[in-house]
Design an enzyme around this catalytic site. Structure first.
Site, PDB file in Angstrom:
ATOM      1  N   GLY A   1       0.790  -1.232   0.000  1.00 15.14           N
ATOM      2  CA  GLY A   1       0.000   0.000   0.000  1.00 15.14           C
ATOM      3  C   GLY A   1       0.820   1.278   0.000  1.00 15.14           C
ATOM      4  O   GLY A   1       0.337   2.322   0.456  1.00 15.14           O
ATOM      5  N   SER A   2       2.040   1.225  -0.536  1.00 23.43           N
ATOM      6  CA  SER A   2       2.825   2.475  -0.548  1.00 23.43           C
ATOM      7  C   SER A   2       2.211   3.492  -1.516  1.00 23.43           C
ATOM      8  O   SER A   2       2.263   4.700  -1.268  1.00 23.43           O
ATOM      9  CB  SER A   2       4.302   2.217  -0.870  1.00 23.43           C
ATOM     10  OG  SER A   2       4.456   1.737  -2.180  1.00 23.43           O
ATOM     11  N   ASN A   3       1.612   3.020  -2.600  1.00 20.67           N
ATOM     12  CA  ASN A   3       0.909   3.952  -3.499  1.00 20.67           C
ATOM     13  C   ASN A   3      -0.328   4.534  -2.811  1.00 20.67           C
ATOM     14  O   ASN A   3      -0.634   5.713  -2.984  1.00 20.67           O
ATOM     15  CB  ASN A   3       0.522   3.259  -4.805  1.00 20.67           C
ATOM     16  CG  ASN A   3       1.664   3.248  -5.797  1.00 20.67           C
ATOM     17  OD1 ASN A   3       2.077   4.291  -6.291  1.00 20.67           O
ATOM     18  ND2 ASN A   3       2.212   2.075  -6.069  1.00 20.67           N
TER      19      ASN A   3
ATOM     20  N   LYS B   1      -6.589  -8.597  -7.830  1.00 17.64           N
ATOM     21  CA  LYS B   1      -7.771  -9.327  -8.300  1.00 17.64           C
ATOM     22  C   LYS B   1      -8.404  -8.576  -9.454  1.00 17.64           C
ATOM     23  O   LYS B   1      -8.368  -7.345  -9.492  1.00 17.64           O
ATOM     24  CB  LYS B   1      -8.815  -9.388  -7.168  1.00 17.64           C
ATOM     25  CG  LYS B   1      -8.498 -10.350  -6.067  1.00 17.64           C
ATOM     26  CD  LYS B   1      -8.812 -11.770  -6.433  1.00 17.64           C
ATOM     27  CE  LYS B   1     -10.314 -12.027  -6.515  1.00 17.64           C
ATOM     28  NZ  LYS B   1     -10.598 -13.433  -6.862  1.00 17.64           N
TER      29      LYS B   1
ATOM     30  N   ASN C   1      -5.658   2.352 -12.891  1.00 15.31           N
ATOM     31  CA  ASN C   1      -4.646   1.424 -12.376  1.00 15.31           C
ATOM     32  C   ASN C   1      -3.273   2.000 -12.680  1.00 15.31           C
ATOM     33  O   ASN C   1      -3.098   2.743 -13.653  1.00 15.31           O
ATOM     34  CB  ASN C   1      -4.789   0.046 -13.035  1.00 15.31           C
ATOM     35  CG  ASN C   1      -3.807  -0.961 -12.441  1.00 15.31           C
ATOM     36  OD1 ASN C   1      -3.591  -0.996 -11.232  1.00 15.31           O
ATOM     37  ND2 ASN C   1      -3.179  -1.767 -13.287  1.00 15.31           N
TER      38      ASN C   1
ATOM     39  N   HIS D   1       0.719   0.915 -13.435  1.00 19.12           N
ATOM     40  CA  HIS D   1       1.513  -0.244 -13.847  1.00 19.12           C
ATOM     41  C   HIS D   1       2.987   0.172 -13.927  1.00 19.12           C
ATOM     42  O   HIS D   1       3.301   1.231 -14.482  1.00 19.12           O
ATOM     43  CB  HIS D   1       1.022  -0.747 -15.205  1.00 19.12           C
ATOM     44  CG  HIS D   1       1.673  -2.030 -15.621  1.00 19.12           C
ATOM     45  ND1 HIS D   1       1.268  -3.251 -15.135  1.00 19.12           N
ATOM     46  CD2 HIS D   1       2.721  -2.260 -16.446  1.00 19.12           C
ATOM     47  CE1 HIS D   1       2.043  -4.193 -15.657  1.00 19.12           C
ATOM     48  NE2 HIS D   1       2.929  -3.626 -16.455  1.00 19.12           N
TER      49      HIS D   1
ATOM     50  N   ASP E   1      -4.341  -4.844 -17.995  1.00 17.68           N
ATOM     51  CA  ASP E   1      -3.441  -3.805 -18.533  1.00 17.68           C
ATOM     52  C   ASP E   1      -3.740  -3.364 -19.971  1.00 17.68           C
ATOM     53  O   ASP E   1      -2.843  -2.893 -20.671  1.00 17.68           O
ATOM     54  CB  ASP E   1      -1.966  -4.292 -18.471  1.00 17.68           C
ATOM     55  CG  ASP E   1      -1.566  -4.726 -17.082  1.00 17.68           C
ATOM     56  OD1 ASP E   1      -2.044  -4.110 -16.120  1.00 17.68           O
ATOM     57  OD2 ASP E   1      -0.770  -5.672 -16.959  1.00 17.68           O
TER      58      ASP E   1
ATOM     59  N   GLU F   1       6.339   5.971  -9.162  1.00 22.52           N
ATOM     60  CA  GLU F   1       4.895   5.710  -9.133  1.00 22.52           C
ATOM     61  C   GLU F   1       4.200   6.618  -8.126  1.00 22.52           C
ATOM     62  O   GLU F   1       3.134   7.170  -8.398  1.00 22.52           O
ATOM     63  CB  GLU F   1       4.612   4.258  -8.731  1.00 22.52           C
ATOM     64  CG  GLU F   1       4.886   3.249  -9.811  1.00 22.52           C
ATOM     65  CD  GLU F   1       4.579   1.836  -9.325  1.00 22.52           C
ATOM     66  OE1 GLU F   1       3.495   1.602  -8.771  1.00 22.52           O
ATOM     67  OE2 GLU F   1       5.442   0.954  -9.497  1.00 22.52           O
TER      68      GLU F   1
END
Ligand code: GRF
Length: 199
Positions: free
Chosen positions: A14-16, A93, A109, A111, A152, A181
């Protein structure tokens, strides 16, 4: 534009998520993390949410083996917190049809590569960086894209490059990309909040 009401999904560290929370708290962009959802009870993302007094839920296919019921539980959590935009941040998921339909064009999202290269099933985490190094790429990057039913493949909405340095290992490269990121997700959300990127 009004305050972005975000629902963040994360499966691991969960660093983002933390970067997005901090971006809201520090008023880098006009947003609020209304709810955090994880499929993994041990995800540190849930701890981060609790530390910030953000509503959080562990919702997994162990409790809801039927996809429809799982979707319903996620849907209720999102609607209960008035979420308008879903932010996937290391969520491992696939989302079900109910969520994909209801939030079409509003699911982001991040990536850790320059999509469409190095994406798709099995291309996550260190596998991405391993492949980039194996192919002798001189640059990699970060992509923020919309989410559809495949891995993606959704529309790319923002992308930045990250240098691959001589002697890089998976460890050094993944660290450099992950750091980028964090700032890039926040920069992208700022652009959305200022209508510079239209969802
Ligand atoms: C990030 O590299 C992200 O690009 C990928 O999963 C990782 C999540 O890291 N989808 P964290 O949980 O945000 O620390």
């Amino acid at each position: 534009m009004a305050t972005l009401k975000l629902g963040v999904f994360a499966s691991h560290g969960g660093s983002n998520l933390q970067a997005v929370i901090d971006g809201c708290k520090n008023k880098i962009f006009d947003g609020k993390v209304c709810v955090v959802i994880s499929n993994n009870l041990k995800s540190y993302a849930l701890e981060r949410a609790k530390n910030e007094n953000i509503t959080c839920f562990h919702i997994s296919s162990k409790e809801y083996p039927e996809q429809e019921k799982l979707d319903e539980a996620i849907y209720n959590a999102l609607k209960g917190s008035s979420v308008e935009i879903i932010v996937l941040a290391g969520y491992m998921k696939k989302l079900g049809d109910i969520i994909l339909d209801e939030y079409k064009g509003k699911i982001l999202n991040i990536h850790p590569a320059l999509l469409p290269k190095y994406g798709g099933k099995g291309m996550y985490g260190d596998f991405v960086h391993e492949a980039v190094l194996k192919n002798g790429e001189k640059k990699t990057g970060v992509t923020v894209h919309l989410v559809d039913e495949e891995y993606d493949t959704g529309k790319i909405i923002n992308q930045c490059e990250v240098e691959v340095k001589e002697g890089d290992t998976v460890e050094t490269l993944s660290k450099r990309v992950l750091e980028r990121e964090h700032s890039f997700y926040v920069e992208t959300l700022k652009m959305i909040s200022e209508d510079k990127i239209k969802l």
